[in-house]
Design an enzyme around this catalytic site. Structure first.
Site, PDB file in Angstrom:
ATOM      1  N   ARG A 177      66.099  38.203  31.146  1.00 55.41           N
ATOM      2  CA  ARG A 177      65.431  37.961  32.426  1.00 55.41           C
ATOM      3  C   ARG A 177      63.896  38.000  32.324  1.00 55.41           C
ATOM      4  O   ARG A 177      63.218  38.275  33.307  1.00 55.41           O
ATOM      5  CB  ARG A 177      65.919  38.942  33.489  1.00 55.41           C
ATOM      6  CG  ARG A 177      67.385  38.763  33.837  1.00 55.41           C
ATOM      7  CD  ARG A 177      67.790  39.621  35.029  1.00 55.41           C
ATOM      8  NE  ARG A 177      69.175  39.346  35.406  1.00 55.41           N
ATOM      9  CZ  ARG A 177      70.225  40.005  34.915  1.00 55.41           C
ATOM     10  NH1 ARG A 177      70.041  40.960  34.024  1.00 55.41           N
ATOM     11  NH2 ARG A 177      71.436  39.695  35.311  1.00 55.41           N
ATOM     12  N   LYS A 228      53.843  26.403  32.441  1.00 59.59           N
ATOM     13  CA  LYS A 228      55.048  25.579  32.522  1.00 59.59           C
ATOM     14  C   LYS A 228      55.786  25.652  31.193  1.00 59.59           C
ATOM     15  O   LYS A 228      55.224  25.343  30.146  1.00 59.59           O
ATOM     16  CB  LYS A 228      54.692  24.120  32.814  1.00 59.59           C
ATOM     17  CG  LYS A 228      54.449  23.802  34.261  1.00 59.59           C
ATOM     18  CD  LYS A 228      54.301  22.302  34.414  1.00 59.59           C
ATOM     19  CE  LYS A 228      54.169  21.881  35.853  1.00 59.59           C
ATOM     20  NZ  LYS A 228      54.071  20.411  35.986  1.00 59.59           N
ATOM     21  N   GLU A 265      45.107  13.568  26.539  1.00 58.12           N
ATOM     22  CA  GLU A 265      45.052  14.555  27.618  1.00 58.12           C
ATOM     23  C   GLU A 265      43.609  14.978  27.890  1.00 58.12           C
ATOM     24  O   GLU A 265      43.249  15.277  29.030  1.00 58.12           O
ATOM     25  CB  GLU A 265      45.908  15.771  27.276  1.00 58.12           C
ATOM     26  CG  GLU A 265      47.406  15.502  27.234  1.00 58.12           C
ATOM     27  CD  GLU A 265      48.048  15.405  28.612  1.00 58.12           C
ATOM     28  OE1 GLU A 265      47.336  15.555  29.629  1.00 58.12           O
ATOM     29  OE2 GLU A 265      49.268  15.178  28.667  1.00 58.12           O
ATOM     30  N   LYS A 278      41.859  22.578  33.633  1.00 49.98           N
ATOM     31  CA  LYS A 278      43.260  22.820  33.970  1.00 49.98           C
ATOM     32  C   LYS A 278      43.425  24.182  34.639  1.00 49.98           C
ATOM     33  O   LYS A 278      44.195  24.327  35.596  1.00 49.98           O
ATOM     34  CB  LYS A 278      44.150  22.728  32.737  1.00 49.98           C
ATOM     35  CG  LYS A 278      45.625  22.903  33.102  1.00 49.98           C
ATOM     36  CD  LYS A 278      46.581  22.469  32.026  1.00 49.98           C
ATOM     37  CE  LYS A 278      48.019  22.538  32.532  1.00 49.98           C
ATOM     38  NZ  LYS A 278      48.999  22.121  31.500  1.00 49.98           N
ATOM     39  N   GLU A 281      52.915  24.498  41.914  1.00 50.67           N
ATOM     40  CA  GLU A 281      53.015  23.142  42.477  1.00 50.67           C
ATOM     41  C   GLU A 281      53.570  23.140  43.893  1.00 50.67           C
ATOM     42  O   GLU A 281      54.411  22.321  44.244  1.00 50.67           O
ATOM     43  CB  GLU A 281      53.878  22.249  41.576  1.00 50.67           C
ATOM     44  CG  GLU A 281      53.266  21.980  40.219  1.00 50.67           C
ATOM     45  CD  GLU A 281      54.052  20.961  39.405  1.00 50.67           C
ATOM     46  OE1 GLU A 281      55.279  20.865  39.591  1.00 50.67           O
ATOM     47  OE2 GLU A 281      53.435  20.267  38.589  1.00 50.67           O
ATOM     48  N   ARG A 308      48.351  20.544  42.056  1.00 45.79           N
ATOM     49  CA  ARG A 308      48.623  20.493  40.626  1.00 45.79           C
ATOM     50  C   ARG A 308      49.161  19.134  40.185  1.00 45.79           C
ATOM     51  O   ARG A 308      49.130  18.790  39.001  1.00 45.79           O
ATOM     52  CB  ARG A 308      49.598  21.607  40.236  1.00 45.79           C
ATOM     53  CG  ARG A 308      49.743  21.802  38.744  1.00 45.79           C
ATOM     54  CD  ARG A 308      50.351  23.145  38.391  1.00 45.79           C
ATOM     55  NE  ARG A 308      50.621  23.238  36.963  1.00 45.79           N
ATOM     56  CZ  ARG A 308      50.930  24.353  36.316  1.00 45.79           C
ATOM     57  NH1 ARG A 308      50.995  25.494  36.978  1.00 45.79           N
ATOM     58  NH2 ARG A 308      51.172  24.350  35.026  1.00 45.79           N
ATOM     59  N   ASN A 349      49.305  15.201  36.571  1.00 47.52           N
ATOM     60  CA  ASN A 349      50.324  14.250  36.128  1.00 47.52           C
ATOM     61  C   ASN A 349      49.829  12.807  36.123  1.00 47.52           C
ATOM     62  O   ASN A 349      50.627  11.873  36.095  1.00 47.52           O
ATOM     63  CB  ASN A 349      51.574  14.361  37.018  1.00 47.52           C
ATOM     64  CG  ASN A 349      52.329  15.657  36.782  1.00 47.52           C
ATOM     65  OD1 ASN A 349      52.486  16.092  35.656  1.00 47.52           O
ATOM     66  ND2 ASN A 349      52.779  16.273  37.864  1.00 47.52           N
ATOM     67  N   HIS A 385      51.520  10.173  34.024  1.00 51.15           N
ATOM     68  CA  HIS A 385      52.740  10.744  33.477  1.00 51.15           C
ATOM     69  C   HIS A 385      54.023  10.133  34.041  1.00 51.15           C
ATOM     70  O   HIS A 385      55.071  10.231  33.410  1.00 51.15           O
ATOM     71  CB  HIS A 385      52.753  12.263  33.679  1.00 51.15           C
ATOM     72  CG  HIS A 385      51.883  12.989  32.707  1.00 51.15           C
ATOM     73  ND1 HIS A 385      50.534  12.708  32.563  1.00 51.15           N
ATOM     74  CD2 HIS A 385      52.154  13.977  31.814  1.00 51.15           C
ATOM     75  CE1 HIS A 385      50.033  13.505  31.626  1.00 51.15           C
ATOM     76  NE2 HIS A 385      50.981  14.275  31.163  1.00 51.15           N
ATOM     77  N   HIS A 443      56.405   9.382  31.061  1.00 52.20           N
ATOM     78  CA  HIS A 443      57.727   9.961  30.871  1.00 52.20           C
ATOM     79  C   HIS A 443      58.809   8.879  30.854  1.00 52.20           C
ATOM     80  O   HIS A 443      59.805   9.002  30.121  1.00 52.20           O
ATOM     81  CB  HIS A 443      58.029  10.982  31.970  1.00 52.20           C
ATOM     82  CG  HIS A 443      57.230  12.236  31.843  1.00 52.20           C
ATOM     83  ND1 HIS A 443      57.033  13.110  32.900  1.00 52.20           N
ATOM     84  CD2 HIS A 443      56.574  12.790  30.793  1.00 52.20           C
ATOM     85  CE1 HIS A 443      56.294  14.124  32.490  1.00 52.20           C
ATOM     86  NE2 HIS A 443      55.997  13.946  31.224  1.00 52.20           N
ATOM     87  N   HIS A 456      53.886  12.161  22.814  1.00 47.11           N
ATOM     88  CA  HIS A 456      53.586  12.339  24.234  1.00 47.11           C
ATOM     89  C   HIS A 456      52.183  11.838  24.584  1.00 47.11           C
ATOM     90  O   HIS A 456      52.004  11.114  25.563  1.00 47.11           O
ATOM     91  CB  HIS A 456      53.725  13.809  24.623  1.00 47.11           C
ATOM     92  CG  HIS A 456      53.400  14.093  26.056  1.00 47.11           C
ATOM     93  ND1 HIS A 456      54.162  13.619  27.104  1.00 47.11           N
ATOM     94  CD2 HIS A 456      52.363  14.779  26.621  1.00 47.11           C
ATOM     95  CE1 HIS A 456      53.621  14.004  28.253  1.00 47.11           C
ATOM     96  NE2 HIS A 456      52.543  14.711  27.982  1.00 47.11           N
TER      97      HIS A 456
END
Length: 370
Positions: A130, A152, A194, A236, A246, A251, A255, A258, A262, A275
């Site tokens: 956990r 993330k 990026e 960032k 988000e 935020r 993206n 992206h 993606h 990427h």
């Protein structure tokens, strides 16, 4: 918000998130001080280092030896290099290997590697017992400026990137710019996409700095990289501090490009495009889409194209079935009620989330890049 502390060789960016706040330490020849960095931020009796097969001999094993020499019980786990390791199968293997190594709730995960290792290692930390404390030691430029910052973590499903995961902030991020000297050329250039993104979405002066320092960046100049990485991390961090999970939509600006990116990655098959390469192509598609929607003049796209080209990044969409790309976009996390949403520029240095974009214009934005 606090700015980065500046010196010629060493910078610290503080990510302010109340009790989850942490430092990003950036400099040259600092990876040898990793155990001290970890120990200064949390008590470590058992360190679980997660790395990949390529990074293991370069940095994973030396850091593991240094941690052991500092009195930490140390377990070193590694996965195959590449995006395919960010999977349920690999997570299951690492959970069980951690259990076999005697991991408990006091164990600390240390992710040493690129974005795949950081995301996967962070997901193991977030989910095992956990939640375990963890650190990031990113060894690729892409991970240093993007995935190691913001909390993330996660894994991919076969048809959807980053669909299973959590927000789990590290205790700290240690970035040594010298590790980039061993980074393959293609990996290094992928990370620059990026970096360019931050200039487009948040900081036109930073974008101009990149335009004016292409030569130094291409030869991996130590001081230029320290500034580029610190500024990217600060930009960032500013966004993450304002919208950690988000919930406000702020935020989402991170993206930029992206949604296309993606979709290209999923359609080509994970690993075919790096990427950062997909981000480069995706940003130009998004910028052309903004042109088609009459949100920006062509000059904004042209400056991005010129800079990305000068930094050796791909700019042409891959030869894939356009309908498959559009289908992949429908699985994007920003889709609402089946309607496509894109992060699009209004000027260099500012972007907005735009909803209900006609699919035919998104197709044109891809096809116009051929």
């Amino acid at each position: 918000m606090k700015r980065a502390a500046l010196t010629a060789e060493h910078k610290i960016v503080r990510v302010e998130l109340s009790e989850r706040s942490y430092d990003i330490e950036i400099g040259a020849e600092i990876i040898s001080k990793a155990p001290e960095f970890f120990a200064a931020r949390t008590k470590i009796s058992h360190a679980i280092l997660i790395t990949d097969d390529q990074v293991r001999p370069l940095y994973g094993e030396p850091i593991a030896r240094a941690c052991a020499a500092a009195g930490m019980r140390t377990t070193l786990l590694s996965v195959p290099a590449g995006e395919t390791s960010k999977s349920i199968t690999m997570a299951d293997r690492l959970w069980n290997e951690s259990l076999d190594a005697g991991a408990d709730r006091k164990s600390v995960v240390i992710a040493v590697g690129g974005g795949v290792v950081g995301d996967l290692g962070g997901f193991i930390a977030a989910s095992f017992a956990r939640g375990l404390a963890f650190f990031q030691v990113p060894t690729t430029l892409l991970a240093q400026v993007d995935s190691s910052v913001g909390g993330k973590v996660g894994i991919n499903l076969p048809s959807a990137k980053n669909m299973v995961g959590a927000f789990w902030q590290p205790q700290g991020v240690l970035i040594d710019v010298d590790v980039l000297q061993t980074l393959p050329e293609r990996e290094y250039r992928a990370g620059l996409a990026e970096v360019v993104k931050y200039g487009v979405i948040l900081d036109p002066e930073f974008f101009a700095f990149l335009e004016n320092n292409v030569e130094a960046i291409n030869r991996r100049d130590q001081n230029a990289l320290t500034h580029v990485i610190a500024r990217s991390c600060q930009l960032k961090a500013d966004v993450v501090q304002a919208d950690e999970r988000e919930t406000t939509g702020l935020r989402a600006v991170l993206n930029y490009g992206h949604t296309f990116c993606h979709a290209f990655e999923a359609t080509c098959g994970y690993g075919e495009l790096l990427h950062g390469e997909a981000v480069s192509i995706g940003m130009l598609c998004a910028s052309r889409l903004a042109e088609l929607l009459e949100r920006i003049p062509a000059e904004v796209t042209e400056r991005q194209l010129k800079l990305l080209t000068a930094l050796g990044l791909p700019t042409t969409p891959p030869k894939v079935d356009i309908d498959q790309v559009m289908a992949a976009m429908q699985r994007d996390k920003k889709v609402e009620h089946g309607r496509l949403q894109f992060v699009l520029p209004t000027t260099l240095g500012h972007v907005e989330l735009v909803g209900d974009v006609p699919a035919n214009l998104a197709k044109r934005a891809i096809n116009d890049g051929d």
